[in-house]
Enzyme design. Sequence first.
Site, PDB file in Angstrom:
ATOM      1  CE1 TYR A 167      31.719 -52.493  97.426  1.00 50.63           C
ATOM      2  CE2 TYR A 167      31.054 -50.479  98.535  1.00 50.63           C
ATOM      3  CZ  TYR A 167      32.023 -51.419  98.241  1.00 50.63           C
ATOM      4  OH  TYR A 167      33.278 -51.283  98.767  1.00 50.63           O
TER       5      TYR A 167
HETATM    6  P1  NDP Z   1      40.610 -52.017  93.735  1.00 48.80           P
HETATM    7  O1  NDP Z   1      39.586 -52.146  92.669  1.00 48.80           O
HETATM    8  O2  NDP Z   1      41.611 -50.939  93.671  1.00 48.80           O
HETATM    9  O3  NDP Z   1      41.395 -53.424  93.866  1.00 48.80           O
HETATM   10  C1  NDP Z   1      40.639 -54.588  93.937  1.00 48.80           C
HETATM   11  C2  NDP Z   1      41.547 -55.776  94.141  1.00 48.80           C
HETATM   12  O4  NDP Z   1      40.689 -56.922  94.242  1.00 48.80           O
HETATM   13  C3  NDP Z   1      42.470 -56.021  92.960  1.00 48.80           C
HETATM   14  O5  NDP Z   1      43.649 -56.604  93.429  1.00 48.80           O
HETATM   15  C4  NDP Z   1      41.665 -57.003  92.121  1.00 48.80           C
HETATM   16  O6  NDP Z   1      42.441 -57.892  91.346  1.00 48.80           O
HETATM   17  C5  NDP Z   1      40.990 -57.825  93.194  1.00 48.80           C
HETATM   18  N1  NDP Z   1      39.790 -58.451  92.702  1.00 48.80           N
HETATM   19  C6  NDP Z   1      38.711 -57.877  92.124  1.00 48.80           C
HETATM   20  N2  NDP Z   1      37.828 -58.810  91.761  1.00 48.80           N
HETATM   21  C7  NDP Z   1      38.369 -59.996  92.122  1.00 48.80           C
HETATM   22  C8  NDP Z   1      37.964 -61.335  92.010  1.00 48.80           C
HETATM   23  N3  NDP Z   1      36.791 -61.650  91.425  1.00 48.80           N
HETATM   24  N4  NDP Z   1      38.769 -62.316  92.476  1.00 48.80           N
HETATM   25  C9  NDP Z   1      39.954 -62.011  93.046  1.00 48.80           C
HETATM   26  N5  NDP Z   1      40.415 -60.757  93.176  1.00 48.80           N
HETATM   27  C10 NDP Z   1      39.625 -59.769  92.705  1.00 48.80           C
HETATM   28  O7  NDP Z   1      39.790 -51.969  95.106  1.00 48.80           O
HETATM   29  P2  NDP Z   1      40.119 -51.326  96.537  1.00 48.80           P
HETATM   30  O8  NDP Z   1      41.530 -51.558  96.896  1.00 48.80           O
HETATM   31  O9  NDP Z   1      39.583 -49.950  96.562  1.00 48.80           O
HETATM   32  O10 NDP Z   1      39.153 -52.183  97.459  1.00 48.80           O
HETATM   33  C11 NDP Z   1      39.594 -53.283  98.229  1.00 48.80           C
HETATM   34  C12 NDP Z   1      38.477 -53.681  99.155  1.00 48.80           C
HETATM   35  O11 NDP Z   1      38.141 -52.578  99.983  1.00 48.80           O
HETATM   36  C13 NDP Z   1      37.193 -54.081  98.423  1.00 48.80           C
HETATM   37  O12 NDP Z   1      36.591 -55.158  99.101  1.00 48.80           O
HETATM   38  C14 NDP Z   1      36.347 -52.833  98.505  1.00 48.80           C
HETATM   39  O13 NDP Z   1      34.984 -53.118  98.428  1.00 48.80           O
HETATM   40  C15 NDP Z   1      36.747 -52.319  99.878  1.00 48.80           C
HETATM   41  N6  NDP Z   1      36.514 -50.900 100.086  1.00 48.80           N
HETATM   42  C16 NDP Z   1      37.109 -49.945  99.289  1.00 48.80           C
HETATM   43  C17 NDP Z   1      36.842 -48.612  99.508  1.00 48.80           C
HETATM   44  C18 NDP Z   1      37.415 -47.522  98.679  1.00 48.80           C
HETATM   45  O14 NDP Z   1      36.971 -46.372  98.826  1.00 48.80           O
HETATM   46  N7  NDP Z   1      38.386 -47.780  97.821  1.00 48.80           N
HETATM   47  C19 NDP Z   1      35.971 -48.189 100.602  1.00 48.80           C
HETATM   48  C20 NDP Z   1      35.421 -49.262 101.385  1.00 48.80           C
HETATM   49  C21 NDP Z   1      35.696 -50.556 101.115  1.00 48.80           C
HETATM   50  P3  NDP Z   1      42.794 -57.585  89.788  1.00 48.80           P
HETATM   51  O15 NDP Z   1      43.827 -56.553  89.825  1.00 48.80           O
HETATM   52  O16 NDP Z   1      43.323 -58.854  89.257  1.00 48.80           O
HETATM   53  O17 NDP Z   1      41.553 -57.093  89.150  1.00 48.80           O
END
Ligand code: NDP
Length: 249
Positions: free
Chosen positions: A158
């Site tokens: 990651y």
């Molecule tokens: P969530 O898992 O809560 O949400 C992820 C979102 O991304 C959902 O809307 C999901 O869509 C979408 N998604 C996942 N896979 C795909 C794909 N293959 N194509 C299109 N959309 C996709 O994640 P977070 O909100 O926590 O994270 C958002 C970003 O922030 C990410 O890049 C994560 O790495 C980053 N991040 C998060 C942290 C945390 O602590 N939460 C910390 C640091 C970074 P669907 O609902 O359709 O699955």
Amino acid sequence: MTSTDSSTTRTALVTGGSRGIGAATALRLARDGADVALTYVRDEDGARAVVKEIQSYGRRGIALRADSADPDAAPAAVHRTAEEFGRLDVLVNNAGIGVLGPIGTLTPADVDRVLAVNVRAVFLVCRAAAGLMESGGRIISIGTALSRYAGGTGSTLYAMSKAALAGLTKPLARELGPRGITVNLVQPGPVDTDLNPADGPMAAGQLAATALDRFGTADEVASLIAYLAGAEAAFITGTEVTVDGGHAA
Ligand code: NDP
């Protein structure tokens, strides 16, 4: 969000906007006055609910099913957004996945999937957006504070994937700067979402490493993204901004 031209509504695309940080960002940008498109894969109900709320603010909202793992689908969402809204001003590369575990447990398929979503899709979406954006455009990618500070074990794949976003941000900022387009990277620490629940199995170690002794909220990340997307951030480009509650302090 302030428009660069008062006669023109700003428009945005948020990848992965059905839940978590992406949903909070889509809603914040809409509240600030933008028309907003979002992508999703599985959570159609979540995507619909976000679009409904965007529309309740008097803005246009569309949900596009577009799997970032598909090298055609993700950039197609950029073109679809520009077709629907007539322009693209703000791109938020938010969609991301994490496959965690000791390095010996991670398979070649895990590596391919994580790199496809977290790296290749971001590159291809930026490429598509760069061809469309005009002066005042904003590209904001979501990395992770873990790419700078490991915190614990299990995040090799990651963190490696997210570290690539720093490599993209600076040269792309140089390339697009003369056209008045900024490119920045937001590095969140632990944020309470489905990906990383504040009551999840990984939470205790993250809390212990955080100066503020709590997880952040999706809205707290969205407010930083909204700032970078706005007119006041016009002189900020090619940089990383951390929002991590002191995780790396
Ligand atoms: P969530 O898992 O809560 O949400 C992820 C979102 O991304 C959902 O809307 C999901 O869509 C979408 N998604 C996942 N896979 C795909 C794909 N293959 N194509 C299109 N959309 C996709 O994640 P977070 O909100 O926590 O994270 C958002 C970003 O922030 C990410 O890049 C994560 O790495 C980053 N991040 C998060 C942290 C945390 O602590 N939460 C910390 C640091 C970074 P669907 O609902 O359709 O699955």
